[in-house]
Write a protein that holds these residues in place. Structure first.
Motif: not given
Length: 153
Positions: A22, A28, A31-32, A35, A119, A124, A143-144
Motif C-alpha cells: 500500500c 490502511v 481502517f482494517w 473493519v 464501512l 470504503a 474496496q478498502d
C-alpha cells in the motif's frame, strides 16, 4: 520433505500473516482495525509509542510499515508495507469478512447493507452486490481505503 531436506511435521497448523502492499500503511492498517475489531500491537520494547519508534528509523524507512492483530490471538496478523507503485489490477487474493454467516435471504442482505454502510463511513467504497444464485449466498464486494477488494459475506 521440505526444501531443506528435512521432514516437516505433518498436520501441524502454521500461523500466517496477511501482507498488504500500500501507499499509506498506517491509514490502511487503522481502517482494517475498524473493519475487523483488530488492535494495533504494542510498540517494540524501549518505545512509548509507534510514533517514537518510527522517528528512530532513518527518514526513508519512516512510515514504511504498520500492523494490526486480533486481540484474541485467533486471527492472522495483518501487515501493511509501503510500496512505490500504486494498485493497477484486481487483487488475486482478497479477504472475506464473514458478517452474514448462517443468514439467508433478506436477513442476510440487511446485515450486509448495514455493515457496508458502516464501512463506507470509514472510507470504503461499495463495488457491487452479488445476490444469491442458488449456489452461493449474497455477498457485497467492496474496496478498502486504497482500493483493495474485499467481500462482506
Amino acid at each position: 520433505m521440505t526444501a531443506t531436506g528435512q521432514v516437516g511435521q505433518v498436520g501441524q497448523v502454521k500461523k500466517v500473516q496477511v501482507t498488504f502492499d500500500c501507499a499509506d500503511p498506517e491509514r490502511v492498517a487503522r481502517f482494517w482495525c475498524e473493519v475487523l475489531g483488530y488492535v494495533v500491537p504494542p510498540p517494540p520494547p524501549g518505545f512509548d509509542s509507534w510514533g517514537d519508534f518510527d522517528r528512530s528509523l532513518p527518514p526513508e524507512r519512516q512510515g514504511s510499515a504498520f500492523a494490526c492483530e486480533d486481540p484474541t490471538g485467533t486471527g492472522p496478523r495483518l501487515f501493511f508495507q509501503r510500496v512505490p507503485e500504486g494498485k493497477v489490477v484486481k487483487n488475486r487474493v482478497h479477504l472475506d469478512v464473514r458478517v452474514g454467516r448462517g443468514l439467508v435471504g433478506q436477513e442476510r442482505l440487511d446485515v450486509l447493507e448495514a455493515e457496508g454502510a458502516r464501512l463506507e463511513a470509514l472510507g470504503a467504497t461499495r463495488v457491487r452486490l452479488l445476490t444469491a444464485d442458488g449456489f452461493n449466498e449474497s455477498c457485497l464486494v467492496m474496496q478498502d481505503v486504497e482500493g483493495n477488494e474485499f467481500c462482506l459475506d
